[in-house]
Enzyme design. Sequence first.
Site, short mmCIF file in Angstrom:
data_model
loop_
_atom_site.label_atom_id
_atom_site.label_comp_id
_atom_site.label_asym_id
_atom_site.label_seq_id
_atom_site.Cartn_x
_atom_site.Cartn_y
_atom_site.Cartn_z
CB THR A 76 87.22 -49.15 64.37
OG1 THR A 76 88.13 -48.04 64.32
CG2 THR A 76 86.96 -49.53 65.81
CG PHE A 126 83.45 -42.68 58.06
CD1 PHE A 126 83.01 -42.52 56.75
CD2 PHE A 126 82.95 -41.82 59.04
CE1 PHE A 126 82.09 -41.53 56.42
CE2 PHE A 126 82.02 -40.85 58.72
CZ PHE A 126 81.60 -40.69 57.41
NE ARG A 185 80.41 -43.82 63.73
CZ ARG A 185 81.61 -43.31 63.48
NH1 ARG A 185 81.92 -42.10 63.89
NH2 ARG A 185 82.51 -43.99 62.80
CB SER A 197 90.73 -42.41 68.06
OG SER A 197 89.85 -42.62 69.15
NE ARG A 200 112.13 -37.56 62.21
CZ ARG A 200 111.97 -38.75 61.65
NH1 ARG A 200 112.52 -39.81 62.19
NH2 ARG A 200 111.26 -38.90 60.54
CE1 TYR A 229 86.51 -40.99 70.24
CE2 TYR A 229 84.62 -39.64 70.84
CZ TYR A 229 85.56 -40.04 69.91
OH TYR A 229 85.55 -39.48 68.64
P1 NAD Z 1 86.96 -44.96 62.22
O1 NAD Z 1 86.91 -45.92 63.36
O2 NAD Z 1 86.31 -45.34 60.95
O3 NAD Z 1 88.48 -44.58 61.91
C1 NAD Z 1 89.49 -44.55 62.86
C2 NAD Z 1 90.66 -45.34 62.31
O4 NAD Z 1 91.74 -45.34 63.28
C3 NAD Z 1 90.31 -46.82 62.07
O5 NAD Z 1 90.68 -47.16 60.75
C4 NAD Z 1 91.13 -47.56 63.12
O6 NAD Z 1 91.46 -48.86 62.72
C5 NAD Z 1 92.31 -46.63 63.28
N1 NAD Z 1 93.04 -46.81 64.55
C6 NAD Z 1 92.52 -46.91 65.79
N2 NAD Z 1 93.49 -47.13 66.70
C7 NAD Z 1 94.66 -47.15 66.01
C8 NAD Z 1 96.02 -47.34 66.38
N3 NAD Z 1 96.38 -47.58 67.65
N4 NAD Z 1 96.97 -47.29 65.42
C9 NAD Z 1 96.63 -47.08 64.13
N5 NAD Z 1 95.34 -46.89 63.71
C10 NAD Z 1 94.38 -46.94 64.65
O7 NAD Z 1 86.37 -43.60 62.77
P2 NAD Z 1 86.10 -42.21 61.98
O8 NAD Z 1 84.67 -41.92 62.13
O9 NAD Z 1 86.72 -42.23 60.64
O10 NAD Z 1 86.89 -41.20 62.93
C11 NAD Z 1 88.18 -40.69 62.59
C12 NAD Z 1 88.64 -39.71 63.68
O11 NAD Z 1 87.72 -38.62 63.76
C13 NAD Z 1 88.71 -40.34 65.07
O12 NAD Z 1 89.84 -39.84 65.75
C14 NAD Z 1 87.44 -39.85 65.74
O13 NAD Z 1 87.59 -39.76 67.14
C15 NAD Z 1 87.25 -38.49 65.09
N6 NAD Z 1 85.82 -38.08 65.10
C16 NAD Z 1 84.92 -38.68 64.27
C17 NAD Z 1 83.58 -38.29 64.29
C18 NAD Z 1 82.53 -38.89 63.38
O14 NAD Z 1 81.37 -38.47 63.42
N7 NAD Z 1 82.85 -39.85 62.54
C19 NAD Z 1 83.17 -37.29 65.20
C20 NAD Z 1 84.11 -36.74 66.04
C21 NAD Z 1 85.44 -37.12 65.97
N1 UDP Z 2 70.83 -43.46 68.12
C1 UDP Z 2 69.57 -44.07 68.08
N2 UDP Z 2 69.46 -45.29 67.45
C2 UDP Z 2 70.52 -45.92 66.88
C3 UDP Z 2 71.80 -45.30 66.92
C4 UDP Z 2 71.92 -44.08 67.58
O1 UDP Z 2 68.60 -43.52 68.57
O2 UDP Z 2 70.33 -47.02 66.33
C5 UDP Z 2 70.96 -42.15 68.79
C6 UDP Z 2 71.91 -42.14 69.98
O3 UDP Z 2 71.20 -42.46 71.18
C7 UDP Z 2 72.38 -40.70 69.99
C8 UDP Z 2 72.35 -40.32 68.51
O4 UDP Z 2 71.52 -41.27 67.86
O5 UDP Z 2 71.49 -39.87 70.70
C9 UDP Z 2 73.73 -40.31 67.85
O6 UDP Z 2 74.35 -41.54 68.16
P1 UDP Z 2 75.72 -41.98 67.49
O7 UDP Z 2 76.05 -43.32 68.08
O8 UDP Z 2 75.64 -41.88 66.02
O9 UDP Z 2 76.82 -40.92 67.95
P2 UDP Z 2 77.06 -40.00 69.24
O10 UDP Z 2 76.72 -38.63 68.79
O11 UDP Z 2 76.21 -40.43 70.37
O12 UDP Z 2 78.51 -40.18 69.51
#
Ligand code: NAD
Ligand code: UDP
Length: 294
Positions: free
Chosen positions: A37, A13, A188, A77, A108, A147
């Site tokens: 994912t 994403f 989410r 991740s 590197r 996580y």
């Molecule tokens: P996402 O799952 O859409 O994207 C993560 C991507 O990493 C996926 O495309 C997945 O296939 C890839 N991936 C996972 N393991 C891998 C591996 N071993 N090798 C290669 N690729 C791998 O999630 P996102 O929401 O886009 O999150 C991206 C990053 O931002 C993550 O590290 C996540 O922890 C961090 N993050 C996201 C949020 C959020 O609200 N979306 C919040 C906090 C942190």
């Molecule tokens: N949540 C909810 N209904 C849903 C999905 C999430 O009430 O269908 C709530 C969840 O319990 C949390 C907040 O929304 O308190 C955010 O959840 P999310 O899974 O988006 O991310 P988090 O911040 O918990 O990693």
Amino acid sequence: MALRILVAGGAGFIGSNLCERLLADGHEVVAADNFVTGRESNVAHLVQNSRFSILRLDIVSPVPELGQFDRIYNLASPASPPGYQRFPIQTLRVNSEGSRHLLELATRDGARYLYASTSETYGDPLEHPQVETYRGNVSSTGPRSMYDEAKRFGEALTMAFLNDRGTDARIVRIFNTYGPRSDPRDGRLVPNFVTQALRGEPLTVYSDGSQTRSLCFVSDLVSGLIAAMEVEDARGEVINLGNPEEHTVLEYAQLIIGLVGGSSTIVYGPPAVGDDPQRRRPDIRKARSLLEWA
Ligand code: NAD
Ligand code: UDP
């Protein structure tokens, strides 16, 4: 200056939105993803661009020779609670072994490295809002531990490379982000509620919906990621990135029903699976002053 940039997790994403922006800025982008994912469709519109390539690669395995990079964004991740709970060992491995492979590469190449950490490093926070100096309230064995602890290890590893090997690294703690190409099936808050409202189904509020989150739009987040990478003084820093506007989950449900304009009701379900943080809001004073970002 056009740079050569590796985006690990580039088919996810946030990663796909980042790739899109970096290409628009004129850079060459190599996305690496194992699609655990992420989705090929997230980057399908980019593959025609001669400055873009997408590699099916698991960064937990040693990274093959890909040439020299100027920047490495590590976003690889699983990120949603159902996502990382489905892949607990992969989540721990990608943030530890996977991160080490990318840090070795950055060291590197003399490339700048950015680690995508998370507000989850604060756990169920006892301080509010969360400032970067807060050390968190995290369970090392609970249902989010695969996580939270993986990301905390990833942060520690980043600092160890910076201090021991001189790697040009920085860490961002991302707070809840939403927008185009978030996976509607990943459980989410925003994708769940929007999908339910569009289908006229009830919105599933977990618990009583009084828990809070602060939601950031993905294009704003991407600007913050690039600023954290490009601002020289961000080297060695840990920076919160998110929107400090905080609402309850129930308020988001009501807002989304109103915006969609359908007839959905709200159903109160059981609490989310374990350790659901009760309050979350970033203190972004550091991002404002260091990155001139909000
Ligand atoms: P996402 O799952 O859409 O994207 C993560 C991507 O990493 C996926 O495309 C997945 O296939 C890839 N991936 C996972 N393991 C891998 C591996 N071993 N090798 C290669 N690729 C791998 O999630 P996102 O929401 O886009 O999150 C991206 C990053 O931002 C993550 O590290 C996540 O922890 C961090 N993050 C996201 C949020 C959020 O609200 N979306 C919040 C906090 C942190
Ligand atoms: N949540 C909810 N209904 C849903 C999905 C999430 O009430 O269908 C709530 C969840 O319990 C949390 C907040 O929304 O308190 C955010 O959840 P999310 O899974 O988006 O991310 P988090 O911040 O918990 O990693």
